[in-house]
Design an enzyme around this catalytic site. Structure first.
Site, PDB file in Angstrom:
ATOM      1  NE  ARG A 175     -16.023  -3.412  31.479  1.00 15.45           N
ATOM      2  CZ  ARG A 175     -16.527  -4.205  32.486  1.00 15.45           C
ATOM      3  NH1 ARG A 175     -16.467  -5.415  32.522  1.00 15.45           N
ATOM      4  NH2 ARG A 175     -16.487  -3.723  33.880  1.00 15.45           N
TER       5      ARG A 175
ATOM      6  CG  HIS B 207     -20.784  -6.173  31.237  1.00 17.70           C
ATOM      7  ND1 HIS B 207     -20.138  -6.582  30.339  1.00 17.70           N
ATOM      8  CD2 HIS B 207     -22.185  -6.495  31.063  1.00 17.70           C
ATOM      9  CE1 HIS B 207     -20.862  -7.399  29.725  1.00 17.70           C
ATOM     10  NE2 HIS B 207     -22.411  -7.121  30.106  1.00 17.70           N
TER      11      HIS B 207
ATOM     12  CE1 TYR C 223     -16.026  -5.587  37.335  1.00 14.26           C
ATOM     13  CE2 TYR C 223     -18.128  -5.528  38.289  1.00 14.26           C
ATOM     14  CZ  TYR C 223     -17.232  -5.223  36.909  1.00 14.26           C
ATOM     15  OH  TYR C 223     -17.939  -4.724  35.990  1.00 14.26           O
TER      16      TYR C 223
HETATM   17  C1  LIG Z   1     -23.472 -17.306  26.740  1.00 15.04           C
HETATM   18  C2  LIG Z   1     -23.710 -16.295  27.587  1.00 15.04           C
HETATM   19  N1  LIG Z   1     -23.493 -16.458  28.778  1.00 15.04           N
HETATM   20  C3  LIG Z   1     -23.466 -15.502  29.825  1.00 15.04           C
HETATM   21  C4  LIG Z   1     -24.081 -14.270  29.028  1.00 15.04           C
HETATM   22  C5  LIG Z   1     -24.099 -12.890  29.884  1.00 15.04           C
HETATM   23  N2  LIG Z   1     -22.979 -12.213  29.836  1.00 15.04           N
HETATM   24  C6  LIG Z   1     -23.291 -10.920  28.893  1.00 15.04           C
HETATM   25  S1  LIG Z   1     -21.794 -10.434  28.383  1.00 15.04           S
HETATM   26  C7  LIG Z   1     -20.894 -11.284  29.575  1.00 15.04           C
HETATM   27  C8  LIG Z   1     -19.423 -11.069  29.661  1.00 15.04           C
HETATM   28  C9  LIG Z   1     -18.715 -11.296  28.256  1.00 15.04           C
HETATM   29  O1  LIG Z   1     -17.414 -10.989  28.267  1.00 15.04           O
HETATM   30  P1  LIG Z   1     -16.587 -10.773  27.112  1.00 15.04           P
HETATM   31  O2  LIG Z   1     -16.710 -11.957  26.268  1.00 15.04           O
HETATM   32  O3  LIG Z   1     -15.114 -10.783  27.494  1.00 15.04           O
HETATM   33  O4  LIG Z   1     -16.965  -9.430  26.458  1.00 15.04           O
HETATM   34  P2  LIG Z   1     -17.026  -7.912  27.127  1.00 15.04           P
HETATM   35  O5  LIG Z   1     -18.343  -7.702  27.562  1.00 15.04           O
HETATM   36  O6  LIG Z   1     -15.810  -7.874  28.115  1.00 15.04           O
HETATM   37  O7  LIG Z   1     -16.781  -7.152  25.895  1.00 15.04           O
HETATM   38  C10 LIG Z   1     -21.550 -12.075  30.317  1.00 15.04           C
HETATM   39  C11 LIG Z   1     -21.230 -13.032  31.024  1.00 15.04           C
HETATM   40  C12 LIG Z   1     -24.229 -14.007  27.717  1.00 15.04           C
HETATM   41  N3  LIG Z   1     -24.601 -13.108  27.280  1.00 15.04           N
HETATM   42  N4  LIG Z   1     -24.092 -15.067  26.928  1.00 15.04           N
END
Ligand SMILES: Cc1ncc(C[n+]2csc(CCOP(=O)(O)OP(=O)(O)O)c2C)c(N)n1
Lengths: 322, 336
Positions: B242, B246, B255
């Site tokens: 990434r 985020h 971080y």
């Molecule tokens: C069930 C849930 N918990 C928390 C969140 C908040 N949140 C949004 S994206 C994210 C991280 C997701 O990481 P990943 O699945 O690795 O995807 P990336 O964003 O790195 O593409 C979090 C914790 C959410 N959207 N859904």
């Protein structure tokens, strides 16, 4: 006394409580190194270490289940769910475990846990970062549902929740995280659970509200010179029925304001409780100003949230009854 | 390689490369516009272009995508008009969801791109049902579900993996492993490597270098073929990085120290250019012209979309049911 916003107040309170009680553990997504997506736990992992401020994997069900287990074994966990909208996979743990363990074990086991989670709209979060789910929790005996409406209450309510002994769902109105500042007393003070606050006094109408809507109702009453009581429930479950009835007996007119959808919302419960106890005092039907029975929109957010205009329409309608 | 095949490969790869550049250009434009206050929020896709486009190349039009909020390159390559994406981000009148969803929550039924939602991984069990329906209805279509590696910690992921294997469904789980779930690095998300999780469900698990568009294409193509032939689901762990935050609300300097800069060796754009140059498909001149054209398209589309007004307020309260409710009708009368 220092002037601070709600994020700073909660952060300071967690800090103070953790310094005093080593059984307090924080756990959640991005709460440690990052300090939380709203910065509520900023700096705490640095101060108390990764064993006490735990960055968990992305699993709400696991976070809550683990917190319950900690609580059963002598710790005082304070889990964070990043957005209340994402709590639903953990509802089994909340409803079937946390809420029922005292009862099902004949009081042998209890769950002293404070589950913190930001809720509500006002930050343009759209469908899944704006929901107000208090009624889902309030439908569950065994839970205690608390929501502060200002930084000072946030501190006092959080301290009371930590020592409460039963699971508390601590709903933080994210719209108010940074939008208001006020003096917050230093040191340990408590705002009692299960007690409402009358945040403005008057004779002709009673507004019952909580959390994010309190500042709105206050400013609406002030601006329009409404001669009424404003009751900030502070604890949604169990609510302070005495404070409500006391006010209704004086004013005879009631408007309930919440952000959550109207149907089967807290307004319905409050309204039923009033008619059961103070029907003779009522001069007008009880009115509700709430979010509509539709999902929370992104671009048109301001049409969804209750506003001054809608509150005044309800107040004026109430005043037409003589 | 025979000449015809070679020229087919060339045009396919130039199309893919063009989509990579369009995505990157659009990504930069939206991030900049967010800083200028012209866009509310956005989840950048930078770093995940080639893994998505490699996967997209392996699909047919009838296949279904259960994607997530970072799949802009996937959509662009699949032929979703860029203005649909920008309109969604602006939440304007021409957005197919009428501004109901937060930016980055796209939907395009015409290209079988399922409406994106926020709770991560919640679309995975749903993708299982969609795959079951393809099998039952003998459509010959395959479902591909994308998600970040953080999403593999959820109960939804495990439920979906198990069920897809039990019912031997035409489903490809494509994990876009960008190394980070907001602030949590993958090593703290899970101890096992993502692709190994397939074994517990009796499923095939593979790892692929997502920065290599061709490798990703080959691996996904094979998984899709197997799925189509009734040989069951596959989990693909596509490794990328990434490169951006985020989201536009995130500050990664809190971080992480590791960065992958644009133009560096780990930038999938650079990797792809090297690859295509080695094949003799592109040269500096073509690269330059593709980039200039992309910038022009992005700038023009963005400004066009920015002129489109907000949806009519009444639309915020429509579409909850096929037939509205008396409660909502009453409430809307009070609101509008
Ligand atoms: C069930 C849930 N918990 C928390 C969140 C908040 N949140 C949004 S994206 C994210 C991280 C997701 O990481 P990943 O699945 O690795 O995807 P990336 O964003 O790195 O593409 C979090 C914790 C959410 N959207 N859904």
């Amino acid at each position: 006394m220092t002037e601070m916003n709600m994020v700073q107040a909660i952060n300071g309170t967690l800090d103070m409580a953790m310094a005093k009680d080593s059984s307090i553990i924080l756990l959640g997504e991005d709460i440690g190194v990052d300090g939380g997506v709203f910065r509520v736990t900023d700096g705490l992992q640095k101060k108390y270490g990764a064993e006490r401020v735990i960055d968990t994997p992305l699993v709400e069900l696991g976070i809550v289940g683990m917190a319950i287990g900690m609580a059963l074994s002598g710790l005082k966990p304070i889990p964070e769910i990043q957005f209340q909208d994402f709590i639903f996979t953990a509802m089994d743990q909340i409803i079937n475990q946390a809420a029922k363990i005292r009862y099902r074990s004949g009081g042998e086991y209890t769950v002293p846990m404070v589950l913190r989670t930001p809720y509500g709209g006002g930050i343009r979060g759209g469908i899944y970062h704006s929901q107000s789910g208090e009624a889902y929790f309030a439908h569950t005996a065994g839970l205690t549902v608390v929501t502060p409406s200002n930084p000072s209450d946030a501190k006092g309510l959080l301290l009371s929740s930590i020592d409460y002994g039963d699971p508390v769902i601590f709903l933080e109105p994210k719209k108010l995280y940074r939008s208001m500042k006020m003096e917050v007393k230093e040191g340990d003070y408590r705002v009692p659970l299960r007690k409402a606050a009358v945040v403005r006094e008057g004779d002709e109408v009673t507004a019952i509200t909580y959390g994010s809507m309190v500042p709105l109702v206050k400013s609406t009453f002030e601006k329009n010179n409404v001669n009424g009581d404003i009751i900030d429930l502070r604890t949604i479950l169990p609510m302070d029925i005495e404070a409500i009835v006391h006010s209704v007996e004086k004013t005879g007119r009631v408007v309930i304001v919440h952000e959550a959808p109207r149907t089967a919302g807290m307004g319905a419960e409050i309204s039923a409780a009033i008619t059961e106890r103070a029907l003779e005092s009522l001069l007008a039907p009880i009115l509700r100003v709430t979010g509509p029975d539709s999902p929370f929109p992104y671009r048109l957010e301001e049409y969804y949230m209750p506003n001054e205009n809608r509150i005044m329409k309800a107040v004026n309608k109430l005043m037409e009854y003589r | 390689m025979p000449e015809v095949e070679k020229s087919e490969e060339k045009s396919r790869l130039i199309k893919a490369y063009t989509a990579v550049i369009l995505s990157r250009t659009l990504d930069r434009k939206i991030v900049t516009s967010q800083r200028q206050g012209r866009v509310g929020f956005y989840t950048p896709t930078m770093g995940q272009e080639t893994l998505q486009i490699g996967a997209s190349m392996a699909l047919e039009a009838k296949d279904l995508i259960y994607g997530y909020y970072r799949d802009v390159p996937f959509m662009l390559h699949r032929g979703v008009p860029m203005e649909n994406i920008i309109n969604q981000i602006m939440g304007n009148r021409d957005d197919s969801a009428l501004g109901r969803q937060m930016p980055s929550h796209y939907s395009d039924k015409k290209r079988n791109f399922m409406s994106v939602q926020s709770p991560v991984a919640a679309h995975l069990p749903v993708a299982v049902g969609a795959a079951y329906a393809q099998k039952y209805r003998k459509t010959g279509a395959v479902v591909i579900a994308t998600f970040g590696e953080g999403s593999t910690s959820t109960p939804d992921f495990h439920a979906a993996m198990n069920m897809a294997a039990v019912f031997n469904l035409p489903l490809v789980f494509l994990c876009e492993n960008n190394g980070w779930a907001i602030s949590l690095p993958v090593e703290k998300q899970t101890i096992a490597e993502i692709w190994t999780k397939a074994a517990a469900y009796g499923m095939r698990g593979l790892r692929v270098n997502g920065n290599d568009m061709l490798e990703t294409y080959e691996v996904v193509k094979e998984a899709v073929k197997r799925a189509r032939e009734g040989k069951g689901p596959t989990l693909i762990d596509a490794i990328s990085f990434r490169m951006g935050p985020h989201s536009t609300s995130d500050d990664p300097t809190k971080y992480r120290t590791e960065t992958v800069d644009e133009g560096s060796d780990r930038d999938p754009v650079v990797v792809t250019e090297k690859l295509l140059k080695a094949k003799g498909f592109i040269d500096d001149k073509l690269v330059e012209s593709i980039k200039t054209k992309a910038q022009k398209i992005v700038d023009e589309k963005f400004e066009e979309c920015a002129k489109i007004p907000a949806p009519d307020p009444k639309t915020a309260f429509e579409g909850v049911y096929a037939e509205t409710t008396w409660m909502l009708e009453e409430e809307v009368r009070d609101i509008l």
